[in-house]
Write a protein that holds these residues in place. Structure first.
Motif, PDB file in Angstrom:
ATOM      1  N   TRP A  75      -2.780 -18.463   3.065  1.00  0.00           N
ATOM      2  CA  TRP A  75      -1.824 -18.808   3.377  1.00  0.00           C
ATOM      3  C   TRP A  75      -0.911 -19.800   2.362  1.00  0.00           C
ATOM      4  CZ3 TRP A  75       0.220 -23.403   5.248  1.00  0.00           C
ATOM      5  CH2 TRP A  75       1.492 -23.478   5.634  1.00  0.00           C
ATOM      6  N   PRO A  76      -0.745 -20.873   1.977  1.00  0.00           N
ATOM      7  CA  PRO A  76       0.625 -20.816   1.442  1.00  0.00           C
ATOM      8  C   PRO A  76       0.659 -20.121  -0.013  1.00  0.00           C
ATOM      9  CG  PRO A  76      -0.752 -22.848   1.072  1.00  0.00           C
ATOM     10  CD  PRO A  76      -1.554 -22.038   1.795  1.00  0.00           C
ATOM     11  N   PHE A  77      -0.292 -19.586  -0.604  1.00  0.00           N
ATOM     12  CA  PHE A  77      -0.545 -18.785  -1.553  1.00  0.00           C
ATOM     13  C   PHE A  77      -0.559 -17.415  -1.666  1.00  0.00           C
ATOM     14  CE2 PHE A  77      -2.493 -22.976  -2.215  1.00  0.00           C
ATOM     15  CZ  PHE A  77      -1.330 -23.508  -2.990  1.00  0.00           C
ATOM     16  N   LEU A  78       0.019 -16.661  -0.593  1.00  0.00           N
ATOM     17  CA  LEU A  78      -0.036 -15.237  -0.227  1.00  0.00           C
ATOM     18  C   LEU A  78       0.745 -14.513  -1.262  1.00  0.00           C
ATOM     19  CD1 LEU A  78       0.277 -14.912   3.586  1.00  0.00           C
ATOM     20  CD2 LEU A  78      -1.661 -14.239   2.132  1.00  0.00           C
ATOM     21  N   LYS A  79       0.268 -13.543  -1.905  1.00  0.00           N
ATOM     22  CA  LYS A  79       0.993 -12.772  -2.668  1.00  0.00           C
ATOM     23  C   LYS A  79       0.992 -11.187  -2.242  1.00  0.00           C
ATOM     24  CE  LYS A  79      -0.666 -14.859  -6.769  1.00  0.00           C
ATOM     25  NZ  LYS A  79      -1.413 -14.903  -8.112  1.00  0.00           N
ATOM     26  N   LYS A  80       2.139 -10.485  -1.999  1.00  0.00           N
ATOM     27  CA  LYS A  80       2.250  -9.328  -1.250  1.00  0.00           C
ATOM     28  C   LYS A  80       3.076  -8.646  -2.376  1.00  0.00           C
ATOM     29  CE  LYS A  80       3.635 -11.083   3.421  1.00  0.00           C
ATOM     30  NZ  LYS A  80       4.504 -11.382   4.353  1.00  0.00           N
ATOM     31  N   THR A  81       2.407  -7.280  -2.339  1.00  0.00           N
ATOM     32  CA  THR A  81       2.845  -6.251  -3.158  1.00  0.00           C
ATOM     33  C   THR A  81       3.190  -5.036  -2.503  1.00  0.00           C
ATOM     34  OG1 THR A  81       1.044  -7.102  -4.965  1.00  0.00           O
ATOM     35  CG2 THR A  81       2.208  -4.865  -5.426  1.00  0.00           C
ATOM     36  N   PHE A  82       4.356  -4.408  -2.625  1.00  0.00           N
ATOM     37  CA  PHE A  82       4.621  -3.477  -1.819  1.00  0.00           C
ATOM     38  C   PHE A  82       4.280  -2.016  -2.221  1.00  0.00           C
ATOM     39  CE2 PHE A  82       7.979  -0.066  -1.843  1.00  0.00           C
ATOM     40  CZ  PHE A  82       8.399   0.088  -0.662  1.00  0.00           C
ATOM     41  N   ILE A  83       4.022  -1.272  -1.243  1.00  0.00           N
ATOM     42  CA  ILE A  83       3.251   0.033  -1.433  1.00  0.00           C
ATOM     43  C   ILE A  83       4.394   1.098  -1.108  1.00  0.00           C
ATOM     44  CG2 ILE A  83       1.572   1.627  -0.817  1.00  0.00           C
ATOM     45  CD1 ILE A  83      -0.535  -0.512  -0.478  1.00  0.00           C
ATOM     46  N   CYS A  84       4.880   1.160   0.157  1.00  0.00           N
ATOM     47  CA  CYS A  84       5.829   2.164   0.729  1.00  0.00           C
ATOM     48  C   CYS A  84       6.392   1.519   2.013  1.00  0.00           C
ATOM     49  CB  CYS A  84       5.035   3.478   0.933  1.00  0.00           C
ATOM     50  SG  CYS A  84       5.963   5.041   1.264  1.00  0.00           S
ATOM     51  N   ASP A  85       7.588   2.246   2.289  1.00  0.00           N
ATOM     52  CA  ASP A  85       8.229   1.984   3.661  1.00  0.00           C
ATOM     53  C   ASP A  85       9.126   3.239   3.871  1.00  0.00           C
ATOM     54  OD1 ASP A  85      10.279   2.195   1.964  1.00  0.00           O
ATOM     55  OD2 ASP A  85      11.121   0.069   2.349  1.00  0.00           O
ATOM     56  N   MET A  86       9.463   2.912   5.227  1.00  0.00           N
ATOM     57  CA  MET A  86      10.063   4.102   5.742  1.00  0.00           C
ATOM     58  C   MET A  86      11.433   4.223   5.015  1.00  0.00           C
ATOM     59  SD  MET A  86      11.514   4.071   9.731  1.00  0.00           S
ATOM     60  CE  MET A  86      10.776   5.050  10.923  1.00  0.00           C
ATOM     61  N   ASN A  87      12.118   5.537   5.021  1.00  0.00           N
ATOM     62  CA  ASN A  87      13.349   5.719   4.365  1.00  0.00           C
ATOM     63  C   ASN A  87      14.430   4.904   5.335  1.00  0.00           C
ATOM     64  OD1 ASN A  87      12.352   7.013   2.203  1.00  0.00           O
ATOM     65  ND2 ASN A  87      12.521   8.957   3.336  1.00  0.00           N
TER      66      ASN A  87
END
Length: 146
Positions: free
Chosen positions: A81-93
Motif C-alpha cells: 500500500w503506499p507504493f502500489l503500482k497498477k498496470t492496465f491490461i484491458c477494460d470494457m468498451n
C-alpha cells in the motif's frame, strides 16, 4: 398494581407470550431470507499459454436478483500500500451499455488473439492480476484473480 379490567381478561399472559414468540420466529425467518438473498458474486479464471485459445474470466451471479455490470477493468498490481503500482491490461468498451447477468448464471470474459495478456511474471516479483467490477447501483468489487 394492575388495573381492575386487566384481571378480567382471560389468559392475558399466555396471549402476550404467544405474540412475543410468534414475532420472534417471524423476525428470524425474515433475517434468514435477507441473508439468503444478499448480493453475492464469484470470480474465477482459466489462463492458458496459447494466444488463440486465450484467457477466460468467469463471473458468477450467486444471488437471486440479476446484476448489471456497468464497467469492468483488468489490471496488474504489484507492491504494497503506499507504493502500489497498477498496470492496465484491458477494460470494457465505453460504447457498451453494460452487461446484465441473470440470477444464478455465468458471464465469461475471453481474452484471445489481440486481447490476450501474459500471466508469466518472471521479471515482476509480486505482480498479481485483479479485476474491478462497477455494479449498477453504486457497488464496486475488486478481486484478485491470479
Amino acid at each position: 398494581m394492575t388495573p381492575n379490567w386487566f384481571t378480567h381478561l382471560p389468559n392475558a399472559t399466555a396471549t402476550a407470550w404467544w405474540g412475543a414468540l410468534l414475532s420472534t420466529v417471524l423476525a428470524l425467518v425474515k433475517g434468514w431470507e435477507l441473508w439468503r438473498d444478499r448480493f453475492r458474486i464469484e470470480i474465477d479464471s482459466v489462463f492458458t499459454g496459447a494466444i488463440n485459445i486465450g484467457n477466460k474470466i468467469r463471473i458468477r451471479n450467486l444471488s437471486p436478483n440479476p446484476i448489471m455490470i456497468s464497467y469492468w477493468e483488468v489490471f496488474y498490481r504489484a507492491g504494497i500500500w503506499p507504493f502500489l503500482k497498477k498496470t492496465f491490461i484491458c477494460d470494457m468498451n465505453f460504447d457498451n451499455d453494460g452487461t446484465t447477468i441473470p440470477s444464478h448464471s455465468v458471464y465469461t470474459l475471453t481474452f484471445a488473439d489481440e486481447d490476450y495478456f501474459s500471466t508469466s511474471f518472471d521479471n515482476q516479483e509480486g505482480r498479481k492480476i485483479f479485476i474491478r467490477l462497477h455494479i449498477a447501483g453504486g457497488k464496486t468489487v475488486c478481486r484478485k484473480i491470479y
